[in-house]
Design an enzyme around this catalytic site. Structure first.
Site, PDB file in Angstrom:
ATOM      1  N   SER A  37      37.149  29.485  50.221  1.00  0.00           N
ATOM      2  CA  SER A  37      36.529  28.583  49.238  1.00  0.00           C
ATOM      3  C   SER A  37      35.650  27.526  49.916  1.00  0.00           C
ATOM      4  O   SER A  37      36.035  26.927  50.920  1.00  0.00           O
ATOM      5  CB  SER A  37      37.613  27.874  48.422  1.00  0.00           C
ATOM      6  OG  SER A  37      37.009  26.904  47.597  1.00  0.00           O
ATOM      7  N   LYS A  92      42.366  32.318  37.425  1.00  0.00           N
ATOM      8  CA  LYS A  92      41.563  31.704  36.358  1.00  0.00           C
ATOM      9  C   LYS A  92      42.138  31.994  34.965  1.00  0.00           C
ATOM     10  O   LYS A  92      41.995  31.184  34.055  1.00  0.00           O
ATOM     11  CB  LYS A  92      40.114  32.166  36.457  1.00  0.00           C
ATOM     12  CG  LYS A  92      39.386  31.563  37.670  1.00  0.00           C
ATOM     13  CD  LYS A  92      37.909  31.867  37.662  1.00  0.00           C
ATOM     14  CE  LYS A  92      37.213  31.147  38.816  1.00  0.00           C
ATOM     15  NZ  LYS A  92      35.768  31.340  38.831  1.00  0.00           N
ATOM     16  N   ASN A 151      38.276  27.422  35.327  1.00  0.00           N
ATOM     17  CA  ASN A 151      38.070  27.234  36.772  1.00  0.00           C
ATOM     18  C   ASN A 151      38.470  25.827  37.193  1.00  0.00           C
ATOM     19  O   ASN A 151      38.330  25.469  38.350  1.00  0.00           O
ATOM     20  CB  ASN A 151      36.637  27.550  37.203  1.00  0.00           C
ATOM     21  CG  ASN A 151      35.653  26.515  36.716  1.00  0.00           C
ATOM     22  OD1 ASN A 151      35.914  25.816  35.739  1.00  0.00           O
ATOM     23  ND2 ASN A 151      34.525  26.398  37.387  1.00  0.00           N
ATOM     24  N   ASP A 182      31.863  27.104  34.965  1.00  0.00           N
ATOM     25  CA  ASP A 182      31.011  28.148  35.541  1.00  0.00           C
ATOM     26  C   ASP A 182      29.732  28.356  34.715  1.00  0.00           C
ATOM     27  O   ASP A 182      28.653  28.576  35.263  1.00  0.00           O
ATOM     28  CB  ASP A 182      31.766  29.482  35.620  1.00  0.00           C
ATOM     29  CG  ASP A 182      32.802  29.492  36.736  1.00  0.00           C
ATOM     30  OD1 ASP A 182      32.633  28.736  37.714  1.00  0.00           O
ATOM     31  OD2 ASP A 182      33.781  30.248  36.627  1.00  0.00           O
ATOM     32  N   GLY A 207      35.402  38.402  34.699  1.00  0.00           N
ATOM     33  CA  GLY A 207      35.505  37.006  34.291  1.00  0.00           C
ATOM     34  C   GLY A 207      34.206  36.249  34.498  1.00  0.00           C
ATOM     35  O   GLY A 207      33.805  35.427  33.662  1.00  0.00           O
ATOM     36  N   ALA A 208      33.508  36.539  35.600  1.00  0.00           N
ATOM     37  CA  ALA A 208      32.244  35.847  35.867  1.00  0.00           C
ATOM     38  C   ALA A 208      31.214  36.218  34.800  1.00  0.00           C
ATOM     39  O   ALA A 208      30.450  35.368  34.327  1.00  0.00           O
ATOM     40  CB  ALA A 208      31.736  36.213  37.254  1.00  0.00           C
ATOM     41  N   ASN A 219      28.213  48.032  32.796  1.00  0.00           N
ATOM     42  CA  ASN A 219      29.316  47.895  33.746  1.00  0.00           C
ATOM     43  C   ASN A 219      29.798  49.275  34.160  1.00  0.00           C
ATOM     44  O   ASN A 219      29.742  50.220  33.372  1.00  0.00           O
ATOM     45  CB  ASN A 219      30.471  47.123  33.084  1.00  0.00           C
ATOM     46  CG  ASN A 219      31.528  46.717  34.084  1.00  0.00           C
ATOM     47  OD1 ASN A 219      31.207  46.122  35.114  1.00  0.00           O
ATOM     48  ND2 ASN A 219      32.783  47.036  33.817  1.00  0.00           N
ATOM     49  N   ARG A 220      30.245  49.361  35.414  1.00  0.00           N
ATOM     50  CA  ARG A 220      30.746  50.650  35.903  1.00  0.00           C
ATOM     51  C   ARG A 220      31.809  51.199  34.952  1.00  0.00           C
ATOM     52  O   ARG A 220      31.763  52.365  34.550  1.00  0.00           O
ATOM     53  CB  ARG A 220      31.331  50.465  37.307  1.00  0.00           C
ATOM     54  CG  ARG A 220      31.993  51.681  37.861  1.00  0.00           C
ATOM     55  CD  ARG A 220      32.609  51.402  39.206  1.00  0.00           C
ATOM     56  NE  ARG A 220      33.630  50.348  39.167  1.00  0.00           N
ATOM     57  CZ  ARG A 220      34.347  49.962  40.206  1.00  0.00           C
ATOM     58  NH1 ARG A 220      34.150  50.511  41.389  1.00  0.00           N
ATOM     59  NH2 ARG A 220      35.249  49.003  40.089  1.00  0.00           N
ATOM     60  N   GLY A 274      23.001  32.627  44.245  1.00  0.00           N
ATOM     61  CA  GLY A 274      24.290  32.214  43.685  1.00  0.00           C
ATOM     62  C   GLY A 274      24.848  30.920  44.242  1.00  0.00           C
ATOM     63  O   GLY A 274      25.755  30.330  43.651  1.00  0.00           O
TER      64      GLY A 274
END
Ligand code: ATR
Length: 285
Positions: free
Chosen positions: A30, A81, A102, A117, A146-147, A167-168, A252
Site C-alpha cells: 500500500s 472492502k 475503502n 474511490d 469492486g473497482a 468482462n472475462r 491510475g
C-alpha cells in the site's frame, strides 16, 4: 487479542494524537502510508498513520479494538472492502450503492463506512483531462469487480449515459449491467467496441506488475481518452499503446492520490492538496 495490532504502533503512537491507518492482508504494497505521512508533515499536523496487516480471522476484532483505542478510522484495502461495509453501523449512500468501503470512520462510538474511490476517479479525470465530457459518447468499461463498481457509479453520477461493460466472466458483467442499466459487450468483442468509444477504462488487474497485459487492440477515434486504474507500473502496456496511437491518457496513480483526500480531511481536519511533489514522492518510494 489485545495485541492484534499493537505491534504496529511505535511508542510515540500510543500517546494522545489522532491515529489512522490502512488495514489489509497483505498491506505492505500500500502507498497510503507514504501519502498520509507526506500530508501530515506538509500540513504540520501531529498525527499518525500506520499499516496494519491482519488475517481474515482477526479482521473484525481488530477494527473494534482500533475504534476502542482512539483511532479516528482506517483505510481498507484487499481483501476487506466488502467485509468493512458489512460490519459498519452506518453507510454513506455512495458506499451503499458501490457495495464496498475503502474507509471506515470511527465517530461517536459508531463505525461509518465510506467509499472515496469514485470521487478519486472523477477528480483525477477532471484534473488530468479537463476537457473530458462524460456525455460525449460511448464509455467502454473493462472489468466487473469492486473497482469497476466504484467507477461505474462515478461515471453514472457524472452524467455518462452510454456505458458499455465487458468482462472475462460474462455473468459478472451481466449482473452489473442489470444493476446500473449498462449495455453489455462480449469480452471477445472488445477490440471492435473500442472503435466507437470516446473513453476506455481498464478496471481489471491486467497490466499490473506480475500480471499479463490487457490483450486489446485500440481502434478508438483520435479524440478518445484511455484510462487505467492500474498504477504499478504507472505507464501500463494499455497506456503505452494508447500513447503510441496518439490518444490522450490518464494513469491510475492520480486516482490513488485523489481518493485519499477526503479520508485525510475526515480524520485530520485539513483538506490536503494533490501536487506534483506528492506524485514524485510516491513514484520514487
Ligand atoms: P477488484 O475489487 O480490485 O476490482 P476483483 O473483484 O477481483 O478485484 O476484480 C478483478 C477484475 O479483473 C475482474 O473483472 C476480473 O475478471 P473476472 O471477473 O473474469 O475474474 C479481471 N481479471 C483478473 N484477471 C484477469 C484475466 N487474466 N483476464 C481477464 N480479466 C481478468
Amino acid at each position: 487479542m489485545k495485541d492484534t495490532y499493537s505491534r504496529f504502533l511505535t511508542g510515540s503512537m500510543k500517546k494522545n494524537m489522532p491515529k489512522a491507518g490502512v488495514i489489509g492482508w497483505p498491506v505492505k504494497h500500500s502507498k497510503s502510508p507514504i501519502i498520509y505521512r507526506y500530508w501530515l508533515e506538509k500540513n504540520n499536523i501531529r498525527g499518525h498513520y500506520t499499516d496494519i496487516e491482519i488475517s481474515p480471522d482477526d479482521f473484525q476484532k481488530c477494527i473494534f479494538q482500533l475504534a476502542d483505542d482512539g483511532f479516528v478510522g482506517v483505510n481498507v484495502t484487499i481483501p476487506y472492502k466488502e467485509s468493512a461495509i458489512a460490519m459498519a453501523d452506518k453507510k454513506t449512500s455512495r458506499a451503499s450503492s458501490i457495495g464496498a468501503a475503502n474507509m471506515l470512520i470511527f465517530r461517536g462510538g459508531g463505525i461509518i463506512a465510506e467509499n472515496t474511490d469514485a470521487e478519486g476517479f472523477i477528480r483525477n479525470l477532471r484534473a488530468s483531462a479537463p476537457d473530458w465530457n462524460p456525455a460525449r459518447g460511448m464509455v467502454l468499461v473493462l472489468g466487473a469487480g469492486g473497482a469497476a463498481r466504484a467507477i461505474i457509479y462515478a461515471l453514472v453520477e457524472s452524467g455518462a449515459s452510454q456505458i458499455f461493460i465487458a468482462n472475462r466472466t460474462q455473468f459478472r458483467a451481466k449482473n452489473l449491467a442489470a444493476e446500473f442499466q449498462l449495455s453489455l459487450i462480449s469480452w471477445d468483442d472488445i477490440n471492435q467496441a473500442t472503435a466507437e468509444a470516446s473513453m476506455v477504462v481498464n478496471t481489471t488487474s491486467l497490466g499490473m506488475a506480475g500480471q499479463p497485459p490487457l490483450d486489446i487492440e485500440l481502434n478508438c477515434p483520435s479524440d478518445a481518452l484511455v484510462t487505467d486504474i492500474v498504477y504499478t507500473p504507472v505507464e501500463t502496456p494499455l497506456l503505452a499503446q494508447a500513447k503510441a496511437k496518439g490518444l490522450a491518457t490518464v494513469d491510475g496513480l492520480g486516482m490513488l492520490l485523489h481518493q485519499a483526500v477526503p479520508g485525510f480531511e475526515a480524520w485530520f481536519g485539513t483538506r490536503p492538496a494533490v501536487t506534483p511533489a506528492l506524485r514524485e514522492k510516491v513514484l520514487s518510494a
